[in-house]
Design a protein around this motif. Structure first.
Motif, PDB file in Angstrom:
ATOM      1  N   LEU A 149       0.854  -1.190   0.088  1.00 56.45           N
ATOM      2  CA  LEU A 149       0.011  -0.008   0.138  1.00 56.45           C
ATOM      3  C   LEU A 149       0.760   1.295   0.041  1.00 56.45           C
ATOM      4  O   LEU A 149       0.567   2.284  -0.784  1.00 56.45           O
ATOM      5  CB  LEU A 149      -0.869  -0.096   1.308  1.00 56.45           C
ATOM      6  N   LEU A 150       1.950   1.327   1.022  1.00 56.59           N
ATOM      7  CA  LEU A 150       2.566   2.557   0.745  1.00 56.59           C
ATOM      8  C   LEU A 150       3.582   2.705  -0.018  1.00 56.59           C
ATOM      9  O   LEU A 150       3.953   3.626  -0.681  1.00 56.59           O
ATOM     10  CB  LEU A 150       3.532   2.362   2.449  1.00 56.59           C
ATOM     11  N   ALA A 151       3.981   1.583  -0.819  1.00 55.72           N
ATOM     12  CA  ALA A 151       4.807   1.525  -2.217  1.00 55.72           C
ATOM     13  C   ALA A 151       4.213   1.969  -3.101  1.00 55.72           C
ATOM     14  O   ALA A 151       4.648   2.295  -4.506  1.00 55.72           O
ATOM     15  CB  ALA A 151       5.485   0.285  -2.248  1.00 55.72           C
ATOM     16  N   GLY A 152       2.629   2.135  -3.231  1.00 52.91           N
ATOM     17  CA  GLY A 152       1.822   2.412  -4.405  1.00 52.91           C
ATOM     18  C   GLY A 152       1.399   1.473  -5.375  1.00 52.91           C
ATOM     19  O   GLY A 152       0.763   1.634  -6.394  1.00 52.91           O
ATOM     20  N   ALA A 153       1.093   0.189  -4.542  1.00 54.03           N
ATOM     21  CA  ALA A 153       0.429  -1.011  -5.264  1.00 54.03           C
ATOM     22  C   ALA A 153      -0.845  -0.607  -5.638  1.00 54.03           C
ATOM     23  O   ALA A 153      -1.339  -1.037  -6.620  1.00 54.03           O
ATOM     24  CB  ALA A 153       0.415  -2.183  -4.460  1.00 54.03           C
ATOM     25  N   HIS A 154      -1.763   0.028  -4.824  1.00 55.15           N
ATOM     26  CA  HIS A 154      -3.026   0.402  -4.939  1.00 55.15           C
ATOM     27  C   HIS A 154      -3.506   1.954  -5.342  1.00 55.15           C
ATOM     28  O   HIS A 154      -4.204   2.508  -4.935  1.00 55.15           O
ATOM     29  CB  HIS A 154      -3.702  -0.152  -3.452  1.00 55.15           C
ATOM     30  N   SER A 155      -2.658   1.952  -6.693  1.00 55.70           N
ATOM     31  CA  SER A 155      -3.008   3.126  -7.220  1.00 55.70           C
ATOM     32  C   SER A 155      -4.540   3.155  -7.788  1.00 55.70           C
ATOM     33  O   SER A 155      -4.805   2.208  -8.511  1.00 55.70           O
ATOM     34  CB  SER A 155      -1.991   3.506  -8.417  1.00 55.70           C
ATOM     35  N   ARG A 156      -5.259   4.069  -7.399  1.00 55.39           N
ATOM     36  CA  ARG A 156      -6.762   4.229  -7.899  1.00 55.39           C
ATOM     37  C   ARG A 156      -6.674   4.253  -9.408  1.00 55.39           C
ATOM     38  O   ARG A 156      -7.561   3.727 -10.105  1.00 55.39           O
ATOM     39  CB  ARG A 156      -7.302   5.191  -7.418  1.00 55.39           C
ATOM     40  N   PHE A 157      -5.893   5.171  -9.994  1.00 50.59           N
ATOM     41  CA  PHE A 157      -5.871   5.189 -11.450  1.00 50.59           C
ATOM     42  C   PHE A 157      -5.805   4.106 -12.229  1.00 50.59           C
ATOM     43  O   PHE A 157      -6.538   3.871 -13.156  1.00 50.59           O
ATOM     44  CB  PHE A 157      -4.903   6.422 -11.903  1.00 50.59           C
ATOM     45  N   TRP A 158      -4.659   3.363 -11.859  1.00 52.84           N
ATOM     46  CA  TRP A 158      -4.295   2.085 -12.714  1.00 52.84           C
ATOM     47  C   TRP A 158      -5.304   0.937 -12.130  1.00 52.84           C
ATOM     48  O   TRP A 158      -5.615  -0.001 -13.136  1.00 52.84           O
ATOM     49  CB  TRP A 158      -3.012   1.549 -12.190  1.00 52.84           C
ATOM     50  N   ALA A 159      -5.815   0.897 -11.023  1.00 56.73           N
ATOM     51  CA  ALA A 159      -6.986   0.315 -10.585  1.00 56.73           C
ATOM     52  C   ALA A 159      -8.166   0.388 -11.533  1.00 56.73           C
ATOM     53  O   ALA A 159      -8.945  -0.707 -12.120  1.00 56.73           O
ATOM     54  CB  ALA A 159      -7.184   0.223  -9.141  1.00 56.73           C
ATOM     55  N   VAL A 160      -8.537   1.502 -11.636  1.00 56.43           N
ATOM     56  CA  VAL A 160      -9.614   1.640 -12.563  1.00 56.43           C
ATOM     57  C   VAL A 160      -9.628   1.226 -13.899  1.00 56.43           C
ATOM     58  O   VAL A 160     -10.580   0.930 -14.503  1.00 56.43           O
ATOM     59  CB  VAL A 160     -10.156   3.526 -12.497  1.00 56.43           C
ATOM     60  N   LEU A 161      -8.453   1.670 -14.561  1.00 59.83           N
ATOM     61  CA  LEU A 161      -8.092   1.066 -15.968  1.00 59.83           C
ATOM     62  C   LEU A 161      -8.007  -0.327 -16.067  1.00 59.83           C
ATOM     63  O   LEU A 161      -8.452  -0.958 -16.846  1.00 59.83           O
ATOM     64  CB  LEU A 161      -6.431   1.675 -16.376  1.00 59.83           C
ATOM     65  N   GLU A 162      -7.652  -1.120 -14.878  1.00 57.52           N
ATOM     66  CA  GLU A 162      -7.566  -2.622 -14.936  1.00 57.52           C
ATOM     67  C   GLU A 162      -9.065  -3.125 -14.923  1.00 57.52           C
ATOM     68  O   GLU A 162      -9.400  -4.203 -15.681  1.00 57.52           O
ATOM     69  CB  GLU A 162      -6.934  -3.224 -13.704  1.00 57.52           C
ATOM     70  N   VAL A 163      -9.977  -2.310 -14.047  1.00 56.72           N
ATOM     71  CA  VAL A 163     -11.189  -2.503 -14.048  1.00 56.72           C
ATOM     72  C   VAL A 163     -12.075  -2.408 -15.477  1.00 56.72           C
ATOM     73  O   VAL A 163     -12.621  -3.171 -15.938  1.00 56.72           O
ATOM     74  CB  VAL A 163     -12.138  -1.997 -12.946  1.00 56.72           C
ATOM     75  N   LEU A 164     -11.605  -1.341 -16.166  1.00 57.58           N
ATOM     76  CA  LEU A 164     -12.081  -0.840 -17.259  1.00 57.58           C
ATOM     77  C   LEU A 164     -11.811  -1.850 -18.228  1.00 57.58           C
ATOM     78  O   LEU A 164     -12.820  -2.293 -19.144  1.00 57.58           O
ATOM     79  CB  LEU A 164     -11.677   0.291 -17.785  1.00 57.58           C
ATOM     80  N   ARG A 165     -10.634  -2.449 -18.317  1.00 50.81           N
ATOM     81  CA  ARG A 165     -10.185  -3.353 -19.256  1.00 50.81           C
ATOM     82  C   ARG A 165     -10.944  -4.672 -19.298  1.00 50.81           C
ATOM     83  O   ARG A 165     -11.370  -5.434 -20.399  1.00 50.81           O
ATOM     84  CB  ARG A 165      -8.702  -3.426 -19.186  1.00 50.81           C
ATOM     85  N   ASN A 166     -11.216  -5.022 -17.986  1.00 53.18           N
ATOM     86  CA  ASN A 166     -11.859  -6.285 -17.569  1.00 53.18           C
ATOM     87  C   ASN A 166     -13.198  -6.323 -18.131  1.00 53.18           C
ATOM     88  O   ASN A 166     -13.970  -7.380 -18.724  1.00 53.18           O
ATOM     89  CB  ASN A 166     -11.557  -6.618 -16.136  1.00 53.18           C
ATOM     90  N   VAL A 167     -13.681  -5.147 -17.819  1.00 56.70           N
ATOM     91  CA  VAL A 167     -15.163  -4.935 -18.302  1.00 56.70           C
ATOM     92  C   VAL A 167     -15.260  -5.188 -19.913  1.00 56.70           C
ATOM     93  O   VAL A 167     -16.317  -5.733 -20.498  1.00 56.70           O
ATOM     94  CB  VAL A 167     -15.906  -3.806 -17.684  1.00 56.70           C
ATOM     95  N   LEU A 168     -14.422  -4.189 -20.565  1.00 57.20           N
ATOM     96  CA  LEU A 168     -14.336  -4.136 -21.932  1.00 57.20           C
ATOM     97  C   LEU A 168     -14.351  -5.382 -22.635  1.00 57.20           C
ATOM     98  O   LEU A 168     -14.453  -5.631 -23.750  1.00 57.20           O
ATOM     99  CB  LEU A 168     -13.398  -3.101 -22.580  1.00 57.20           C
ATOM    100  N   VAL A 169     -13.832  -6.488 -21.987  1.00 55.66           N
ATOM    101  CA  VAL A 169     -13.474  -7.878 -22.671  1.00 55.66           C
ATOM    102  C   VAL A 169     -14.910  -8.242 -23.243  1.00 55.66           C
ATOM    103  O   VAL A 169     -15.081  -9.060 -24.145  1.00 55.66           O
ATOM    104  CB  VAL A 169     -12.975  -8.765 -21.611  1.00 55.66           C
ATOM    105  N   PHE A 170     -15.999  -8.044 -22.494  1.00 53.37           N
ATOM    106  CA  PHE A 170     -17.218  -8.487 -22.860  1.00 53.37           C
ATOM    107  C   PHE A 170     -18.129  -7.469 -23.726  1.00 53.37           C
ATOM    108  O   PHE A 170     -19.143  -7.908 -24.240  1.00 53.37           O
ATOM    109  CB  PHE A 170     -18.081  -8.803 -21.561  1.00 53.37           C
ATOM    110  N   ALA A 171     -17.628  -6.450 -23.711  1.00 50.56           N
ATOM    111  CA  ALA A 171     -18.419  -5.331 -24.327  1.00 50.56           C
ATOM    112  C   ALA A 171     -18.642  -5.654 -25.875  1.00 50.56           C
ATOM    113  O   ALA A 171     -19.982  -5.601 -26.362  1.00 50.56           O
ATOM    114  CB  ALA A 171     -17.811  -3.897 -24.460  1.00 50.56           C
ATOM    115  N   PRO A 172     -17.611  -6.038 -26.517  1.00 52.00           N
ATOM    116  CA  PRO A 172     -17.693  -6.342 -28.026  1.00 52.00           C
ATOM    117  C   PRO A 172     -19.018  -7.365 -28.204  1.00 52.00           C
ATOM    118  O   PRO A 172     -19.855  -7.138 -29.126  1.00 52.00           O
ATOM    119  CB  PRO A 172     -16.789  -6.742 -28.554  1.00 52.00           C
ATOM    120  N   ILE A 173     -19.076  -8.580 -27.552  1.00 49.37           N
ATOM    121  CA  ILE A 173     -19.853  -9.456 -27.446  1.00 49.37           C
ATOM    122  C   ILE A 173     -21.266  -8.923 -27.171  1.00 49.37           C
ATOM    123  O   ILE A 173     -22.282  -9.171 -27.907  1.00 49.37           O
ATOM    124  CB  ILE A 173     -19.592 -10.466 -26.525  1.00 49.37           C
TER     125      ILE A 173
END
Length: 213
Positions: free
Chosen positions: A58-82
């Motif tokens: 946490l203190l080293a920056g593993a849980h960056s909100r920006f990158w976490a949002v991008l990862e969630v967005l990527r995971n959701v977009l996997v199903f979007a074209p279908i």
């Protein structure tokens, strides 16, 4: 390091954690107060609730909100074209049925051709538009995946080194809190704990040095 210095070190960790995870910052603050006041049982409970590895990440920056949002967005977009494709097909099927009911003579015309022509104005978007939307979603998905992978490759070694060093610092502070009377440990036991903590810190530092090298 005496009790007051140990409490101050814990408070510094708490201040770092407060901006990222308020609950952890509060927990560390309460631990610092317990250590400072010599409340052994309370301090023991707080120390048991702290995950040194998780706190270090946490203190080293593993849980960056920006990158976490991008990862969630990527995971959701996997199903979007279908989802978009099947939604478009369902609308097209309905428009096709309505068109054939109104003009049975068009039954010999290819479905895709009629769709591209909008089924005589019965559908707002044609086949080409749907294909463009799908291609755009897939392109965004590829870009996000590449960006996340590149970030992981470039920062993984440096980040893991940072985490290991931070973990060694946290474990050292918690070890001091456990040994300097906070938990009412006797002399020989305190020396054994300090020796174990020093050995653990050396191992973590060596692992970090190997990764960095």
């Amino acid at each position: 390091m005496d009790r007051r210095m140990t409490a101050a070190a814990i408070r510094r960790l708490g201040d770092e954690a407060l901006a990222r995870e308020p609950s952890l910052g509060t927990l560390l603050g309460r631990l610092a107060d317990a250590v400072d006041d010599g409340r052994a049982t309370e301090a023991e409970g707080y120390i048991g609730a702290i995950d040194a590895r998780g706190l270090a990440e946490l203190l080293a920056g593993a849980h960056s909100r920006f990158w976490a949002v991008l990862e969630v967005l990527r995971n959701v977009l996997v199903f979007a074209p279908i989802a978009v494709t099947w939604f478009g097909l369902s609308l097209a099927a309905g428009a096709y049925a309505d068109m054939l009911a109104a003009r049975p003579d068009l039954v010999s015309q290819p479905f895709l051709l009629l769709w591209e022509q909008g089924f005589g104005g019965r559908l707002l978007f044609n086949f080409g538009t749907l294909a463009l939307i799908d291609a755009s979603l897939i392109g965004i998905l590829i870009l996000l995946s590449f960006t996340l992978h590149l970030r992981s490759e470039l920062t993984d070694v440096a980040f893991q080194t940072s985490v290991l060093l931070k973990e060694s610092e946290i474990r050292a502070v918690l070890g001091q809190a456990s040994s300097l009377g906070a938990l009412d440990v006797s002399g020989p036991d305190a020396e054994a704990i300090l020796a174990d903590m020093a050995a653990e810190e050396r191992r973590i530092y060596e692992r970090a040095s190997e990764r960095e090298g």
